[in-house]
Design a protein around this motif. Structure first.
Motif, mmCIF file in Angstrom:
data_model
loop_
_atom_site.group_PDB
_atom_site.id
_atom_site.type_symbol
_atom_site.label_atom_id
_atom_site.label_comp_id
_atom_site.label_asym_id
_atom_site.label_seq_id
_atom_site.Cartn_x
_atom_site.Cartn_y
_atom_site.Cartn_z
ATOM 1 N N GLY A 202 0.815 -1.207 0.000
ATOM 2 C CA GLY A 202 0.000 0.000 0.000
ATOM 3 C C GLY A 202 0.847 1.255 0.000
ATOM 4 N N LEU A 203 1.939 1.234 0.754
ATOM 5 C CA LEU A 203 2.839 2.378 0.784
ATOM 6 C C LEU A 203 3.498 2.591 -0.577
ATOM 7 N N PHE A 204 3.862 1.498 -1.244
ATOM 8 C CA PHE A 204 4.419 1.597 -2.600
ATOM 9 C C PHE A 204 3.401 2.244 -3.534
ATOM 10 N N LYS A 205 2.160 1.799 -3.468
ATOM 11 C CA LYS A 205 1.114 2.373 -4.321
ATOM 12 C C LYS A 205 0.978 3.878 -4.097
ATOM 13 N N LYS A 206 1.030 4.275 -2.828
ATOM 14 C CA LYS A 206 0.816 5.690 -2.500
ATOM 15 C C LYS A 206 1.996 6.556 -2.893
ATOM 16 N N VAL A 207 3.181 6.272 -2.350
ATOM 17 C CA VAL A 207 4.300 7.215 -2.488
ATOM 18 C C VAL A 207 5.056 7.056 -3.797
ATOM 19 N N VAL A 208 5.007 5.858 -4.404
ATOM 20 C CA VAL A 208 5.727 5.659 -5.668
ATOM 21 C C VAL A 208 4.806 5.878 -6.864
ATOM 22 N N ILE A 209 3.628 5.249 -6.860
ATOM 23 C CA ILE A 209 2.732 5.352 -8.013
ATOM 24 C C ILE A 209 1.861 6.607 -7.919
ATOM 25 N N ALA A 210 1.048 6.716 -6.884
ATOM 26 C CA ALA A 210 0.068 7.801 -6.809
ATOM 27 C C ALA A 210 0.723 9.179 -6.764
ATOM 28 N N GLU A 419 11.401 12.674 -16.639
ATOM 29 C CA GLU A 419 10.893 12.183 -15.355
ATOM 30 C C GLU A 419 9.557 11.466 -15.547
ATOM 31 N N ALA A 420 8.729 11.999 -16.453
ATOM 32 C CA ALA A 420 7.436 11.379 -16.731
ATOM 33 C C ALA A 420 7.615 9.982 -17.336
ATOM 34 N N LEU A 421 8.623 9.839 -18.197
ATOM 35 C CA LEU A 421 8.892 8.523 -18.789
ATOM 36 C C LEU A 421 9.282 7.515 -17.711
ATOM 37 N N MET A 422 10.021 7.945 -16.704
ATOM 38 C CA MET A 422 10.375 7.063 -15.594
ATOM 39 C C MET A 422 9.123 6.640 -14.824
ATOM 40 N N VAL A 423 8.182 7.571 -14.647
ATOM 41 C CA VAL A 423 6.930 7.240 -13.963
ATOM 42 C C VAL A 423 6.133 6.232 -14.776
ATOM 43 N N ILE A 424 6.153 6.376 -16.098
ATOM 44 C CA ILE A 424 5.456 5.411 -16.961
ATOM 45 C C ILE A 424 6.063 4.017 -16.802
ATOM 46 N N ILE A 425 7.382 3.946 -16.681
ATOM 47 C CA ILE A 425 8.051 2.650 -16.449
ATOM 48 C C ILE A 425 7.618 2.063 -15.109
ATOM 49 N N LEU A 426 7.506 2.912 -14.082
ATOM 50 C CA LEU A 426 7.035 2.454 -12.773
ATOM 51 C C LEU A 426 5.604 1.940 -12.858
ATOM 52 N N ILE A 427 4.773 2.617 -13.654
ATOM 53 C CA ILE A 427 3.385 2.169 -13.841
ATOM 54 C C ILE A 427 3.354 0.804 -14.501
ATOM 55 N N ILE A 428 4.207 0.599 -15.506
ATOM 56 C CA ILE A 428 4.266 -0.701 -16.199
ATOM 57 C C ILE A 428 4.666 -1.803 -15.221
ATOM 58 N N PHE A 429 5.668 -1.536 -14.382
ATOM 59 C CA PHE A 429 6.066 -2.504 -13.353
ATOM 60 C C PHE A 429 4.902 -2.793 -12.410
ATOM 61 N N PHE A 430 4.210 -1.735 -11.994
ATOM 62 C CA PHE A 430 3.074 -1.853 -11.093
ATOM 63 C C PHE A 430 1.970 -2.723 -11.707
ATOM 64 N N VAL A 431 1.638 -2.476 -12.961
ATOM 65 C CA VAL A 431 0.590 -3.254 -13.652
ATOM 66 C C VAL A 431 1.011 -4.715 -13.764
ATOM 67 N N PHE A 432 2.280 -4.952 -14.027
ATOM 68 C CA PHE A 432 2.791 -6.326 -14.146
ATOM 69 C C PHE A 432 2.612 -7.081 -12.820
ATOM 70 N N VAL A 433 2.985 -6.444 -11.707
ATOM 71 C CA VAL A 433 2.848 -7.092 -10.398
ATOM 72 C C VAL A 433 1.376 -7.314 -10.059
ATOM 73 N N GLU A 434 0.533 -6.327 -10.347
ATOM 74 C CA GLU A 434 -0.903 -6.464 -10.083
ATOM 75 C C GLU A 434 -1.501 -7.598 -10.916
ATOM 76 N N TRP A 435 -1.108 -7.687 -12.173
ATOM 77 C CA TRP A 435 -1.638 -8.753 -13.039
ATOM 78 C C TRP A 435 -1.253 -10.127 -12.494
ATOM 79 N N ASN A 436 -0.013 -10.258 -12.047
ATOM 80 C CA ASN A 436 0.446 -11.542 -11.513
ATOM 81 C C ASN A 436 -0.287 -11.939 -10.233
ATOM 82 N N GLY A 437 -0.756 -10.959 -9.483
ATOM 83 C CA GLY A 437 -1.426 -11.262 -8.219
ATOM 84 C C GLY A 437 -2.915 -11.000 -8.235
#
Length: 481
Positions: A202-210, A419-437
């Motif tokens: 949850g902390l990852f979702k908030k401070v890294v993604i959101a 910086e925005a491109l880096m955030v997009i990469i983080l979103i892709i990682f986030f979606v990958f982990v969410e899909w797996n779980g």
């Protein structure tokens, strides 16, 4: 007090140690500690609003006892309405007074009349929409004789103000959470570890993604006149992940924190962006609110049993009220109306319960049809979020008109694109982990079960939180609701 603050990082271990190591022998004392900790947690913003939550608690506790003793239906109904009017009165005054006043004045101005009524400088009490619905569930269930009223004021007050989920949910039903305050709780190591994992996610979702998405969503929405249609699309996508990471991140931290103290809260999000239609999306997004409106508004109105016109009427009521619950702005009402229009064809063709299972269950990849359904539903959701995020209706339509212009086909361009491109990469990682779980209670529940990968995953998440997280103590979006 914010979950993503130093204050909470100090507060939580202190309460945890007192709860399990000092006061673990006496249930009533434990409940009293939870109540005291919850009032400290809530009063950290503004102690004056503690009086409001205490008053609401006293009203519903007393109404519950009165309903228990009263057998006459007319008097029982009177007690119920006292609770409803009192609770919704508090909510309506603080949240909607100025909205109705402004629209009342504007309505008269259309007929050439001008009314001078001063608006009030009201501060919205944090979490009032959440704990109001929570206490109402108690009174309504007691009235309907689905729940035995409690004589234990400390347990009831702790249920109303339970600090992990007090200010942004999940909205707990009394029949689910209140009984947990009656039963002795023993420390369970596995539950505590699992709770810490969910807090980490949850902390990852908030401070890294959101919070990272928020930087660019705010930049683009607040300066939308300066950007191309393609950039505005990107801004809407950033907000889409901001609001999900922010709100579901809060729910994960709340549920994980509750597990540290031996409580089980309702699952509030079930990977909604993998939904194959809007009906599935609303079964997976803010589940505690959706089911609250279903059980306490939609079904009492007749649900789907009143014929086609009744279905249509009740669907529009439920979605418009849901939109209005989010805030005193026409943008939220329009957002609710739009989702009703999305949902209605599925309901009228009896296709609203087609997708009850987990998408691509047991498979690594979805089928082409599933993928297209997910993408279409996601695009409809992104479009709807534009109204939710816009400053007003005019801003929303201007934003959309720019998207559907020739500038949609130019390359997005705004400050800090790298910086925005880096955030997009983080979103892709986030979606990958969410899909797996996606078939779990939360994404990383079983990820890394193999010992050699487990700690690597934790290190990666901690690393990303430290190096990519925002530590400006940004409030959670749903605190304003």
């Amino acid at each position: 007090m914010l979950f993503n603050s130093i204050d909470f990082a100090i507060f939580l271990p202190i309460v945890f140690i007192l709860y399990w190591l000092v006061l673990n022998k006496d249930l009533k004392i434990q409940n009293l500690l939870i109540l005291g900790a919850s009032y400290i947690f809530y009063g950290w913003w503004d102690y004056k609003f503690l009086s409001l939550i205490i008053l609401s608690t006293l009203i519903d506790f007393s109404i519950g006892l009165a309903l228990k003793k009263e057998t006459q239906n007319s008097r029982r109904k009177l007690f119920l309405w006292i609770s409803i009017i009192a609770n919704l009165g508090f909510l309506g005054f603080f949240k909607y007074y100025n909205f109705f006043l402004t629209n009342f004045i504007e309505a008269f101005s259309l007929f050439g009349s001008r009314i001078e009524i001063a608006s009030l400088d009201l501060i919205l009490p944090v979490g009032i929409s959440f704990y109001t619905f929570q206490t109402l569930s108690y009174t309504i269930d007691v009235y309907n004789k689905k729940l035995e009223p409690t004589n234990d004021f400390i347990a009831f007050a702790a249920f109303v103000s339970f600090f992990p989920q007090l200010v942004a949910g999940p909205i707990e039903r009394a029949k689910d959470l209140l009984p947990q305050f009656y039963i002795g709780r023993n420390f369970n190591y596995n539950d505590a570890v699992d709770g810490l994992k969910q807090i980490l996610w949850g902390l990852f979702k908030k401070v890294v993604i959101a919070d990272n998405c928020a930087k660019f969503a705010n930049l683009i929405f607040n300066n939308s006149d300066d950007y191309s249609g393609s950039t505005l699309v990107l801004g809407a996508v950033f907000f889409t992940f901001q609001i999900y990471g922010d709100f579901s991140g809060y729910s994960d931290i709340a549920i994980g924190t509750s597990r540290l103290f031996g409580f089980k809260l309702t699952k509030n999000f079930a990977f909604p962006y993998f939904s194959r239609d809007i009906a599935e999306f609303w079964r997976r997004w803010h589940i505690s609110l959706s089911t609250w409106f279903r059980d306490y508004l939609y079904i009492p109105l007749g649900g789907s049993r009143r014929g086609t016109l009744g279905k249509i009427r009740n669907t529009f009521i439920i979605f418009i009220v849901s939109g209005f619950w989010h805030g005193a702005n026409w943008t939220f009402i329009f957002w609710g109306l739009l989702n009703a229009l999305y949902f209605l064809p599925l309901l009228l063709t009896n296709n609203n319960r087609n997708n009850l299972n987990v998408v691509a269950y047991g498979r690594t990849f979805p089928s082409l049809r599933e993928l297209l359904s997910i993408l279409i539903t996601f695009c409809l959701t992104v479009f709807g979020w534009i109204f939710f995020r816009a400053n007003n209706i005019e801003h929303a339509f201007d934003y959309i008109l720019t998207i559907f212009s020739r500038s949609l086909f130019v390359v997005p361009n705004f400050a800090n694109m790298k910086e925005a491109l880096m955030v997009i990469i983080l979103i892709i990682f986030f979606v990958f982990v969410e899909w797996n779980g996606r078939d779990r209670e939360y994404a990383i529940e079983t990820l890394g079960k193999k010992r050699k990968f487990k700690y690597l995953l934790y290190y990666v998440l901690v690393f990303m939180i430290i190096f990519f997280g925002s530590f400006e103590e940004n409030q959670f979006i749903y605190f304003q609701f």
